[in-house]
Design a protein around this motif. Structure first.
Motif, short mmCIF file in Angstrom:
data_model
loop_
_atom_site.label_atom_id
_atom_site.label_comp_id
_atom_site.label_asym_id
_atom_site.label_seq_id
_atom_site.Cartn_x
_atom_site.Cartn_y
_atom_site.Cartn_z
N ARG A 236 36.77 -3.96 22.12
CA ARG A 236 36.56 -2.73 22.89
C ARG A 236 36.89 -2.94 24.37
N ASP A 237 37.15 -1.82 25.06
CA ASP A 237 37.40 -1.81 26.52
C ASP A 237 38.67 -2.56 26.89
N PHE A 238 39.65 -2.56 25.99
CA PHE A 238 40.98 -3.09 26.28
C PHE A 238 42.01 -2.00 25.98
N PRO A 239 42.11 -0.97 26.82
CA PRO A 239 43.08 0.11 26.55
C PRO A 239 44.49 -0.32 26.93
N ILE A 240 45.13 -1.07 26.05
CA ILE A 240 46.39 -1.73 26.42
C ILE A 240 47.63 -1.08 25.81
N SER A 241 47.48 -0.09 24.96
CA SER A 241 48.67 0.47 24.31
C SER A 241 48.80 1.97 24.50
N ASN A 242 47.89 2.58 25.26
CA ASN A 242 48.01 4.02 25.48
C ASN A 242 47.21 4.43 26.71
N VAL A 243 47.35 5.70 27.04
CA VAL A 243 46.53 6.32 28.08
C VAL A 243 45.70 7.39 27.39
N ALA A 244 44.37 7.27 27.49
CA ALA A 244 43.48 8.14 26.72
C ALA A 244 42.53 8.88 27.65
N LEU A 245 42.16 10.08 27.21
CA LEU A 245 41.20 10.91 27.94
C LEU A 245 40.22 11.50 26.94
N GLU A 246 38.92 11.44 27.27
CA GLU A 246 37.89 12.00 26.40
C GLU A 246 36.88 12.75 27.25
N VAL A 247 36.58 13.97 26.83
CA VAL A 247 35.62 14.81 27.55
C VAL A 247 34.54 15.24 26.57
N LYS A 248 33.25 15.03 26.94
CA LYS A 248 32.13 15.40 26.09
C LYS A 248 31.20 16.32 26.87
N THR A 249 30.70 17.34 26.19
CA THR A 249 29.72 18.24 26.79
C THR A 249 28.64 18.57 25.76
N LEU A 250 27.47 18.96 26.24
CA LEU A 250 26.35 19.32 25.37
C LEU A 250 25.73 20.61 25.88
N THR A 251 25.59 21.59 24.99
CA THR A 251 25.02 22.88 25.37
C THR A 251 23.51 22.86 25.21
N PRO A 252 22.79 23.79 25.85
CA PRO A 252 21.33 23.85 25.68
C PRO A 252 20.90 24.13 24.24
N SER A 253 21.79 24.68 23.42
CA SER A 253 21.45 25.01 22.04
C SER A 253 21.79 23.88 21.07
N ASN A 254 21.91 22.66 21.58
CA ASN A 254 22.15 21.47 20.77
C ASN A 254 23.49 21.50 20.03
N VAL A 255 24.52 21.95 20.69
CA VAL A 255 25.88 21.87 20.17
C VAL A 255 26.69 20.99 21.12
N ALA A 256 27.26 19.93 20.58
CA ALA A 256 28.04 19.00 21.39
C ALA A 256 29.52 19.22 21.12
#
Length: 294
Positions: free
Chosen positions: A24-44
């Motif tokens: 893990r934590d060796f991003p050597i073959s690509n460029v990646a983006l991840e976005v996470k959010t959580l709503t008050p109604s327990n939907v992620a």
């Protein structure tokens, strides 16, 4: 009087400390983006994408996850850029304490390809067992069990093809896990491949690990693979990692928490045996990963 035994790790998590350190934590073959959010109604919600450095292809997926904690229910739906629709339903601790039911399905509308995997997990102090039924492949029944006591771990896995009426895969493992270190030995691929891993937390700021894999089916000159690595915390918000294998590929990683919920990782891989080779440009890799968790 013996002490209460903790729940041992699952079969797939045997040797996890070493695998995470080296993988893990060796991003050597690509460029990646991840976005996470959580709503008050327990939907992620999670949106992820990556660009492959070699092919320049961009792939991604969008995922929605609904939690119903009083009933132990988790419902997940995702859609990928390969037009694959995935659904997962999890029910935990409702039928009985320590029992989890999990159904994962995938459908490709363009081709009609589909899959369905039903999983049952049972966890108790000293025992962690799972059973899988791959409905459309075989069908195939797979089971694994890990037994733990006083830090010692013993596990096994086997797959049975219902249509053919025979065992198609089996493996076994033994290990020992302590707060500061862990050792695991695996016999995989119908005992044709053997792996040994070691993890050591030297102090609160330094971790080290190694892994060796012996493949009895490979040629004598290349049937053993060895990899060693280390992780050093620079402060509470940043760490660096390094690893090198027996063919001379050196990988470096740097991860920085920019603010709560925002993390950036950068990776570099160098073929140390081809540093002065003008034609070795493709042998060296670089990449990055950015995560936003709101």
């Amino acid at each position: 009087m013996s002490l209460p035994q903790p729940v041992p790790p699952s079969w797939k998590d045997l040797g996890k400390s070493s695998n995470d350190l080296l993988g893990r934590d060796f991003p050597i073959s690509n460029v990646a983006l991840e976005v996470k959010t959580l709503t008050p109604s327990n939907v992620a919600f999670k949106v992820g994408g990556s660009r492959d450095a070699k092919s320049s292809l961009i792939g991604g997926d969008i995922e929605a996850k609904f939690f119903n904690k009083p009933h132990g229910l988790v419902f997940t739906q995702s859609w990928t850029t390969h037009n694959i629709l995935k659904t997962q339903i999890e029910v935990d601790n409702q039928i009985a304490k320590g029992v989890k039911l999990d159904l994962q399905t995938a459908l490709t509308p363009d081709t009609g390809a589909k899959s369905a995997l039903f999983t049952t997990t049972y966890k108790q102090p000293g025992l962690h067992t799972r059973a899988f039924l791959d409905v459309f492949k075989g069908p195939t029944f797979t089971a694994d069990t890990v037994i733990g006591r006083d830090g010692f771990l013993v596990g096994a896995e086997a797959s049975y093809n219902v249509t053919e009426g025979k065992i198609t895969k089996y493996a076994t493992a033994i290990g020992y896990s302590a707060p500061e270190y862990a050792v695991t030995l695996h016999g995989l691929g119908n005992l044709s491949t053997f792996a040994a891993s070691y993890y050591h937390r030297v102090n609160p700021d330094v971790e080290a690990g190694a892994k060796a894999v012996y493949d009895t089916r490979a040629s004598p000159s290349g049937n053993v693979a060895l990899e060693v690595g280390a992780k050093v915390y620079l402060d509470s918000a940043a760490f660096v990692k390094a690893k090198i294998n027996n063919i001379g590929v050196l990988a470096l990683g740097y991860t920085q928490s920019l603010r709560p919920g925002v993390r950036a990782s950068f990776g570099l891989a160098l073929d140390t045996q081809r540093l002065n080779d003008p034609a070795s440009q493709g042998a060296h890799k670089v990449g990055a990963s950015f995560t936003f968790d709101g």
